[in-house]
Design a protein around this motif. Structure first.
Motif: not given
Length: 188
Positions: A5-26
């Motif tokens: 099983v290989t897990l790949l972390a999704a590409a980023r959707s926001s600046s690291v400084l703007d990480v939000r809980f349970d964020d569902d932005r594109p």
């Protein structure tokens, strides 16, 4: 039966400084460019017999950019952060400092009204343990970085506090081999 099983972390959707809980932005522009730049390295993932992703927009868009047809898995969603959903840690710490302290100190705590860290790690581990596969099957799943962190804690059987010590960067991968309850971290 042993599977991979290989897990790949999704590409980023926001600046690291703007990480939000349970964020569902594109995906943002930088995230899309990063996927395209990394696509040749990640191309072997397409040969996996079973392909999954978190139901979030950015996970689906990461899969689309890589040309990975996948099945969305609700068990791979981010931790349910209850009323903190959409806020940054800094914003919540200003509003509810005692609740944040309790959440960070106790893996069973869910002062936000959502899912505790321990429940989250168990949910992700339960997903791993129920992968239907035949001997030698390869599985790939694109998930939120938090899911990758939770899976590592589950597989390595480390205390839940170790979750805070794992840094899963966008588009990083981790591979586990084994079967239900008997997973090994596979490096290289």
């Amino acid at each position: 039966m042993h599977i991979r099983v290989t897990l790949l972390a999704a590409a980023r959707s926001s600046s690291v400084l703007d990480v939000r809980f349970d964020d569902d932005r594109p995906l943002d522009d930088a995230g899309r460019l990063e996927v395209l730049r990394t696509a040749p390295e990640l191309a072997p993932l397409a040969s996996a017999e079973l392909r999954y992703c978190s139901p979030t927009v950015r996970c689906r868009q990461t899969c689309d950019a890589l040309g990975l047809p996948v099945v969305a898995q609700p068990a791979l969603r981010d931790c349910d952060m209850g009323r903190w959903r959409g806020s940054t840690l800094r914003e919540v710490a200003v509003r509810e400092p005692d609740a944040v302290d309790a959440w960070l100190a106790d893996p069973r705590a869910a002062p936000h009204g959502g899912e505790s860290l321990l429940s989250f790690i168990s949910r992700v581990g339960g997903w791993l343990d129920t992968r239907p596969a035949d001997e030698g099957d390869r599985v790939v799943a694109v998930a939120e970085p938090s899911v990758v962190r939770a899976a590592l804690c589950y597989v390595l059987r480390v205390p839940p506090h170790a979750y805070w010590r794992v840094d899963a960067q966008p588009l990083s991968t981790v591979t586990f081999t084994g079967r239900a309850g008997e997973w090994c971290l596979s490096l290289g």
